[in-house]
Design a protein around this motif. Structure first.
Motif, PDB file in Angstrom:
ATOM      1  N   SER A 211      -5.742  -4.049  10.385  1.00 63.96           N
ATOM      2  CA  SER A 211      -5.015  -2.866   9.990  1.00 63.96           C
ATOM      3  C   SER A 211      -3.691  -2.632  10.398  1.00 63.96           C
ATOM      4  O   SER A 211      -2.816  -2.358   9.557  1.00 63.96           O
ATOM      5  N   THR A 215      -0.161  -2.874   8.216  1.00 67.87           N
ATOM      6  CA  THR A 215       0.969  -1.872   8.129  1.00 67.87           C
ATOM      7  C   THR A 215       2.475  -2.655   8.106  1.00 67.87           C
ATOM      8  O   THR A 215       3.189  -2.059   7.707  1.00 67.87           O
ATOM      9  N   ASN A 285       2.348   0.825  -2.078  1.00 65.27           N
ATOM     10  CA  ASN A 285       2.114   1.499  -0.827  1.00 65.27           C
ATOM     11  C   ASN A 285       0.394   1.987  -0.913  1.00 65.27           C
ATOM     12  O   ASN A 285      -0.439   1.768  -0.066  1.00 65.27           O
ATOM     13  N   PHE A 286       0.031   2.164  -2.159  1.00 65.15           N
ATOM     14  CA  PHE A 286      -1.170   3.002  -2.380  1.00 65.15           C
ATOM     15  C   PHE A 286      -1.986   1.692  -2.310  1.00 65.15           C
ATOM     16  O   PHE A 286      -3.204   1.879  -1.871  1.00 65.15           O
ATOM     17  N   ILE A 287      -1.952   0.593  -2.628  1.00 67.09           N
ATOM     18  CA  ILE A 287      -3.012  -0.630  -2.871  1.00 67.09           C
ATOM     19  C   ILE A 287      -3.060  -1.064  -1.482  1.00 67.09           C
ATOM     20  O   ILE A 287      -4.213  -1.186  -1.096  1.00 67.09           O
ATOM     21  N   LEU A 289      -2.434   0.650   1.443  1.00 61.07           N
ATOM     22  CA  LEU A 289      -2.963   1.489   2.056  1.00 61.07           C
ATOM     23  C   LEU A 289      -4.583   1.573   1.759  1.00 61.07           C
ATOM     24  O   LEU A 289      -5.441   1.958   2.784  1.00 61.07           O
ATOM     25  N   LYS A 290      -5.023   1.276   0.682  1.00 61.78           N
ATOM     26  CA  LYS A 290      -6.406   1.527   0.190  1.00 61.78           C
ATOM     27  C   LYS A 290      -7.107   0.150   1.138  1.00 61.78           C
ATOM     28  O   LYS A 290      -8.234   0.172   1.506  1.00 61.78           O
ATOM     29  N   ALA A 291      -6.392  -0.952   1.004  1.00 61.69           N
ATOM     30  CA  ALA A 291      -7.092  -2.312   1.677  1.00 61.69           C
ATOM     31  C   ALA A 291      -7.227  -2.119   3.047  1.00 61.69           C
ATOM     32  O   ALA A 291      -8.009  -2.466   3.791  1.00 61.69           O
ATOM     33  N   ARG A 292      -5.999  -1.090   3.516  1.00 56.63           N
ATOM     34  CA  ARG A 292      -6.096  -0.941   4.943  1.00 56.63           C
ATOM     35  C   ARG A 292      -7.150  -0.083   5.627  1.00 56.63           C
ATOM     36  O   ARG A 292      -7.817  -0.401   6.436  1.00 56.63           O
ATOM     37  N   LYS A 293      -7.624   0.918   4.639  1.00 55.51           N
ATOM     38  CA  LYS A 293      -8.905   1.656   5.019  1.00 55.51           C
ATOM     39  C   LYS A 293     -10.077   0.910   4.803  1.00 55.51           C
ATOM     40  O   LYS A 293     -11.136   1.345   5.707  1.00 55.51           O
ATOM     41  N   LYS A 294     -10.205   0.206   3.679  1.00 58.02           N
ATOM     42  CA  LYS A 294     -11.255  -0.617   3.907  1.00 58.02           C
ATOM     43  C   LYS A 294     -11.615  -1.704   5.106  1.00 58.02           C
ATOM     44  O   LYS A 294     -12.745  -1.831   5.507  1.00 58.02           O
ATOM     45  N   GLU A 295     -10.376  -2.110   5.649  1.00 57.21           N
ATOM     46  CA  GLU A 295     -10.461  -2.829   6.753  1.00 57.21           C
ATOM     47  C   GLU A 295     -10.903  -2.183   7.926  1.00 57.21           C
ATOM     48  O   GLU A 295     -11.743  -2.609   8.586  1.00 57.21           O
TER      49      GLU A 295
END
Length: 298
Positions: A211, A215, A285-287, A289-295
């Protein structure tokens, strides 16, 4: 207790006001970019502007195609990230997991100093050191090719290398902090199960810090997309298809190069270029950050 409650209340108010100001600033910038950037889309046409490959704003019959400019930004950012992120991540692994404490402090200080160097200095070094080397490489590859237009080393490849170097401090700093934040219990458990130190790093520590590392990648991409001065100095500044030895322009350098003398529709199109850059950064950034939330959720 009463004084403490008053201080906490005041602090909450201050933090709330700061949050509101930050949200207002983002909304105001977004609104301004859309107000200034959309008129040219109507006058020039969305298809001609975004997919045209001829940029001649001062010609008798002006053309405002920015397809090559968009491609140069995408290619430059993409390849700089492909180069810079692995180097930055491996450096962060070395600093957080392998290096002695004194050596780690020295290297981290050097990385922080690298982050403090102004972008114009990167551009100057690229212009004086990297471009001549690229020119020698260009001559050795295209020797005898009469059709090739030599750029003196100011080309896409030089821009990619400079961008890769410029994103290193961000990726290294954020990744190092993320790796150090991983609990030592995970390391101990992995080693106790018979894993080697290298296996523990790459199969336990790095996945646990994904995560934070992501970032750092997001911030690095933002730095690469938003860089103008250094790229303007080393990339040549011509609107071409982004091949390695072609002189190119990115979205940021396009605005920097022509905003000073532009007027009328030409100026409006440059605001549209800024809008395209803004939207592109928001999408990336949206893509991510979405991937980060999934992680994090995983």
């Amino acid at each position: 207790m009463k004084r403490k409650a008053i201080i906490e209340k005041i602090a909450n108010i201050i933090f709330g006001v700061c949050a509101i100001v930050a949200i207002f600033a983002v909304c105001a910038i977004t609104l301004y970019m859309f107000i200034k950037g959309t008129p040219a889309l109507k006058e020039v046409g969305v298809f001609e502007l975004l997919f045209g490959n001829v940029w001649k704003p001062t010609a008798a019959n002006p053309s405002y195609g920015i397809a090559y400019i968009i491609l140069a930004s995408i290619v430059g950012t993409g390849f700089s990230v492909l180069i810079g992120v692995p180097i930055g991540l491996l450096t962060a692994v070395f600093l957080s997991e392998l290096a002695a404490k004194k050596l780690s402090e020295v290297v981290r200080s050097a990385v922080e100093l690298l982050a403090a160097i102004p972008s114009v200095i990167y551009g100057l070094l690229g212009l004086m050191v990297l471009n001549p080397l690229m020119y020698q490489l260009e001559k050795s590859i295209y020797a005898g090719d009469q059709a090739h237009q030599f750029t003196g080393g100011a080309n896409m490849l030089s821009a990619i290398i400079v961008l890769a170097i410029m994103i290193l401090p961000t990726v290294i700093s954020v990744s190092t902090s993320s790796l150090k934040a991983v609990s030592d219990n995970l390391r101990a458990a992995s080693l106790a199960l018979g894993a080697t130190k290298e296996q523990t790093i790459f199969k336990v520590v790095i996945p646990a810090a994904k995560s934070g590392i992501l970032t750092g990648v997001v911030l690095g991409i933002g730095r690469a997309l938003g860089e103008a001065m250094a790229i303007n100095m080393v990339a040549g500044g011509a609107v071409n298809i982004p091949l390695p030895f072609n002189s190119v322009r990115t979205l940021t350098t396009q605005i920097v190069s022509e905003m000073g003398y532009s007027q009328g529709l030409h100026r409006e199109v440059l605001f549209t270029v800024g809008l395209v850059l803004y939207v592109f950064i928001m999408i990336v950034n949206f893509i991510l950050l979405k991937a980060r939330k999934k992680e994090v959720a995983g």
